[in-house]
Design a protein around this motif. Structure first.
Motif, PDB file in Angstrom:
ATOM      1  N   ASP A 143     -52.008  22.753 -26.900  1.00 32.14           N
ATOM      2  CA  ASP A 143     -51.557  22.769 -25.503  1.00 32.14           C
ATOM      3  C   ASP A 143     -52.434  21.937 -24.585  1.00 32.14           C
ATOM      4  O   ASP A 143     -52.389  22.091 -23.364  1.00 32.14           O
ATOM      5  N   PHE A 148     -50.587  16.028 -25.270  1.00 30.37           N
ATOM      6  CA  PHE A 148     -49.376  15.821 -24.480  1.00 30.37           C
ATOM      7  C   PHE A 148     -49.233  14.354 -24.108  1.00 30.37           C
ATOM      8  O   PHE A 148     -48.134  13.775 -24.239  1.00 30.37           O
ATOM      9  N   ASP A 164     -41.641  23.690 -26.445  1.00 25.75           N
ATOM     10  CA  ASP A 164     -42.677  23.757 -27.465  1.00 25.75           C
ATOM     11  C   ASP A 164     -42.001  23.758 -28.828  1.00 25.75           C
ATOM     12  O   ASP A 164     -40.824  23.415 -28.937  1.00 25.75           O
ATOM     13  N   ALA A 192     -45.518  20.099 -17.493  1.00 23.31           N
ATOM     14  CA  ALA A 192     -46.037  20.679 -18.730  1.00 23.31           C
ATOM     15  C   ALA A 192     -46.913  21.901 -18.445  1.00 23.31           C
ATOM     16  O   ALA A 192     -46.846  22.908 -19.165  1.00 23.31           O
ATOM     17  N   TYR A 207     -46.717  20.844 -27.400  1.00 23.00           N
ATOM     18  CA  TYR A 207     -45.655  20.335 -26.531  1.00 23.00           C
ATOM     19  C   TYR A 207     -44.708  19.452 -27.329  1.00 23.00           C
ATOM     20  O   TYR A 207     -45.122  18.672 -28.189  1.00 23.00           O
TER      21      TYR A 207
END
Length: 306
Positions: A143, A148, A164, A192, A207
């Motif tokens: 995360d 990301f 996710d 996000a 993600y």
């Protein structure tokens, strides 16, 4: 060809693998949290029809499964009950693995093993096999912002949909799902971050960024047993809506059958250019079914292999 008379297919559309014989499986359903000897109200009709069709039914404690006490969760499952199929609320892959181990200790084997469950339940497990028929996708493995951003840059410019490995937050479309421009780095990360906040402890894997495509709102959910499409109908999120354009599952049968997964759902949406797109593949054990299709689903699960 599936048209407006959607429901159970009398002649299943078969993929690369034969159907799994589910005629003698034991169906495992969540117990009512307040009345442990009764099935959860949401699954009461499935339990009643399964028993009527001759399937053994046992109840499990879903709260105990979620809390990590799988042994307590399966106390009501008869020992030596043979192969079993779960139909219940969502589980993580870790919870499912403990569930499988606890059942194994009682000489009960789940038709879907934990690695098969993970392959169906988590997008990285099925995306490589279906990349030709689903939106272009990139993902991270945690995360953090660095992962990301790597996924964001790999997908390139333009709009995207965020989720996710197991779930989106499409009901929070503007604030936690739709990214209008992947090159707007701070705005993308803000979405996000909000997604991560909303998912909280349920956040799974990392993600996932999927290329935005212009799709009709009503989706079609198809059900596959051992590589054969046995049922098709509306998605539970829109149980009374169906596209006018027919869906032909045979186009996708070889791709889905080649995954060699015992029991899955595949959700389709119609793109604005008239092309059907795979939006999600999920494990059929934890996929919701519209009430109107419940009898068709249980009949399909109880039917012997062709």
């Amino acid at each position: 060809m599936i048209t407006k008379g959607w429901g159970r297919l009398e002649t299943p559309v078969t993929g690369a693998r034969p159907r799994t014989d589910t005629a003698r499986v034991m169906l495992l359903l969540p117990a009512d949290p307040l009345r442990a000897r009764r099935p959860d109200e949401h699954y009461a009709d499935e339990a009643a029809l399964a028993r009527e069709l001759g399937l053994a039914v046992a109840l499990v404690d879903h709260d105990a499964l979620q809390s990590g006490d799988a042994e307590r969760a399966v106390e009501r499952v008869p020992r030596g009950g043979g192969p079993a199929l779960y139909r219940g609320w969502m589980l993580t892959s870790g919870q499912y693995g403990r569930f499988e181990d606890a059942l194994h200790a009682r000489s009960v084997s789940l038709v879907t093993g934990v690695e098969q469950f993970r392959a169906a339940h988590e997008l990285p497990g099925w995306y490589p096999s279906l990349r030709e028929v689903t939106p272009v996708t990139e993902w991270s493995t945690d995360d953090g912002r660095a992962g990301f951003d790597r996924a964001r840059l790999a997908l390139g410019a333009g709009p995207a949909v965020l989720r996710d490995w197991t779930k989106s937050m499409k009901h929070y479309w503007a604030e936690a799902a739709f990214i209008p421009d992947l090159t707007d780095t701070d705005a993308a990360w803000k979405i996000a971050s909000r997604f991560r906040e909303l998912r909280d402890d349920s956040f799974t894997g990392g993600y996932v960024l999927r290329r935005f495509e212009d799709l009709a709102p009503a989706e079609v959910r198809t059900w596959w047993i051992g590589g054969a499409c046995v049922l098709a109908g509306p998605h539970p999120d829109s149980p009374t809506a169906l596209p006018d354009t027919p869906l032909d599952p045979s186009v996708y049968a070889c791709l889905i059958g080649a995954l060699e997964l015992p029991f899955v759902t595949v959700d389709f949406a119609l793109r604005s250019d008239g092309v059907w797109r795979v939006m999600e593949l999920g494990d059929g054990q934890v996929s919701d079914c519209p009430p109107a299709l419940t009898p068709d689903l249980i009949h399909a699960l109880a039917a012997p292999s062709p």
